[in-house]
Write a protein that holds these residues in place. Structure first.
Motif, short mmCIF file in Angstrom:
data_model
loop_
_atom_site.label_atom_id
_atom_site.label_comp_id
_atom_site.label_asym_id
_atom_site.label_seq_id
_atom_site.Cartn_x
_atom_site.Cartn_y
_atom_site.Cartn_z
N LYS A 157 1.06 -1.33 0.08
CA LYS A 157 0.03 -0.05 0.05
C LYS A 157 1.00 1.17 -0.18
O LYS A 157 0.49 2.31 -0.82
CB LYS A 157 -1.04 0.04 1.13
N LYS A 158 1.82 1.31 0.82
CA LYS A 158 2.75 2.43 0.91
C LYS A 158 3.51 2.72 -0.41
O LYS A 158 3.64 3.74 -1.17
CB LYS A 158 4.16 2.11 1.88
N ALA A 159 3.97 1.55 -0.95
CA ALA A 159 4.46 1.69 -2.50
C ALA A 159 3.60 2.07 -3.64
O ALA A 159 3.67 2.92 -4.47
CB ALA A 159 5.10 0.11 -2.80
N SER A 160 2.29 1.74 -3.29
CA SER A 160 1.17 2.12 -4.30
C SER A 160 0.78 3.67 -3.99
O SER A 160 0.60 4.23 -5.26
CB SER A 160 0.04 1.26 -3.93
N GLU A 161 1.06 4.12 -3.08
CA GLU A 161 0.87 5.53 -2.91
C GLU A 161 1.94 6.35 -3.54
O GLU A 161 1.67 7.46 -3.81
CB GLU A 161 0.62 5.82 -1.41
N GLY A 162 3.11 5.53 -3.50
CA GLY A 162 4.25 6.16 -4.24
C GLY A 162 4.14 5.96 -5.74
O GLY A 162 5.06 6.66 -6.40
#
Length: 175
Positions: A157-162
């Motif tokens: 999810k964090k990477a998706s936000e990036g």
């Protein structure tokens, strides 16, 4: 097998293109435009960008490891390792990620999954999108520790936000 690096296996070497920047290459990569991103990384590496030399070196190592296509290292691995290590020690998060990647695949550095995981954690906590994707994969597959799907989803999810499209796909598969 490392899913993130597997995407490199489908890349072909192509003619050099005009490169806008290292950041733009990563944006293309996160958008799953892997072929173009690799062209830009290659051009920047040829211009002396040490970060891109590490990426291209790991790419060559992955090709050999996964599809048995050995090419000579385009850059001197020991020089790239020394420079990346120096930048990592100075607090450069991009270098921290690349050092993790180098230890992950064993290019220019000894393969060391526990060390890679620690470095991925450090870069992930600093907001590095590619490191977050790798860390999520480590948790998903139980590399250098137990499987932890909850942590994998968190980091995807964090990477998706990036901007990582791959991470968005992985979240759907894991939920």
């Amino acid at each position: 097998m490392n899913k993130y690096l597997l995407t490199f296996l489908f890349l072909l070497h192509a003619p050099l293109v005009s490169a806008d920047s290292y950041t733009d290459a990563w944006k293309e990569y996160y958008s799953q435009n892997y072929h173009y991103a690799m062209q830009v990384f290659s051009e920047l590496a040829n211009q002396g960008n040490i970060y891109c030399q590490a990426i291209v070196g790991v790419y060559h190592a992955a090709k050999f490891k996964y599809i048995d296509e050995k090419e000579p290292d385009p850059y001197e691995p020991s020089i790239v390792l020394a420079e990346i290590t120096k930048k990592h020690k100075s607090g450069d998060i991009e270098a921290t990620f690349l050092l993790a990647l180098m230890h992950d695949e064993g290019w220019a550095a000894n393969q060391d999954k526990p060390l890679s995981k620690r470095l991925y954690i450090q870069a992930s906590e600093a907001g590095h999108t590619a490191a977050q994707t790798h860390l999520a994969e480590y948790y998903e597959l139980g590399i250098a520790g137990d499987k932890d799907i909850e942590s994998a989803i968190y980091w995807y999810k964090k990477a998706s936000e990036g901007g990582s499209v791959f991470s968005k796909v992985m979240i759907k598969q894991l939920q």
